[in-house]
Design a protein around this motif. Sequence first.
Motif, short mmCIF file in Angstrom:
data_model
loop_
_atom_site.label_atom_id
_atom_site.label_comp_id
_atom_site.label_asym_id
_atom_site.label_seq_id
_atom_site.Cartn_x
_atom_site.Cartn_y
_atom_site.Cartn_z
N ALA A 1 -2.49 -1.89 -2.08
CA ALA A 1 -2.87 -2.98 -2.99
C ALA A 1 -1.65 -3.71 -3.52
N ARG A 2 -0.54 -2.98 -3.66
CA ARG A 2 0.71 -3.59 -4.15
C ARG A 2 1.59 -4.11 -3.01
N LYS A 3 1.10 -4.00 -1.78
CA LYS A 3 1.87 -4.41 -0.58
C LYS A 3 3.13 -3.57 -0.39
N GLU A 4 3.08 -2.32 -0.90
CA GLU A 4 4.20 -1.37 -0.70
C GLU A 4 3.84 -0.51 0.50
N ASN A 5 3.91 -1.13 1.68
CA ASN A 5 3.38 -0.50 2.89
C ASN A 5 4.15 0.75 3.33
N GLU A 6 5.47 0.74 3.16
CA GLU A 6 6.27 1.92 3.54
C GLU A 6 5.84 3.14 2.72
N LYS A 7 5.70 2.93 1.40
CA LYS A 7 5.28 4.03 0.51
C LYS A 7 3.87 4.49 0.88
#
Length: 200
Positions: free
Chosen positions: A79-85
Amino acid sequence: MSSKLQNINSITSAADNTEDKKPVDPLQALLDEGKRFLENNETGQAAVALHNALLGFEEKNDEVGIANACNQLGLVCLARKENEKALAYFDKVYKICDKSNDRMSLLAVSKQCVVAYRGLGQYDNAIDTCLEMLDWYQDNRDPQGAVVTLELMADIYEETESYDLAADACRTAASIHKNFKHDTIAGKLIEKAEKLKKKS
């Protein structure tokens, strides 16, 4: 005034009702709270609640709890676009589900990984994951899952301007629909395949 009398046996005190309910597990309550925050798009509060739940589950060595908390944290990251995490959390979920051979959960987490890979522009990883999912759907004789995955692959191929491959994925999905006499849907997919072919 009502003439109906309430049956004496149905009258209970409020205290009686609460005794029946099991006390809610505080970690499960944190997990549920995190899910609610996420549903309301309050990702900061969701992350805090879910992280605390995860720490608690890790302390208890509760693998199901860890998998659920990591999955939700992965969704917060998406949802936050923190795809690596997100991928790091989904990887933990995947390992736990793989150990217990939980195919349905593996498929669900794989779909979320595809979203993260696309967000990162890692299209090869997205396609590889889709191919794994296709194998599972074929093993389980799940044509609906296979069709959805093929259409997803067509979208990914189109994004990367691999129009021939996108057209092939559409045609394969169409042939599955035809087997089930879904002629209208099959027709639309063939049409889409032809448009894609013209782009190549």
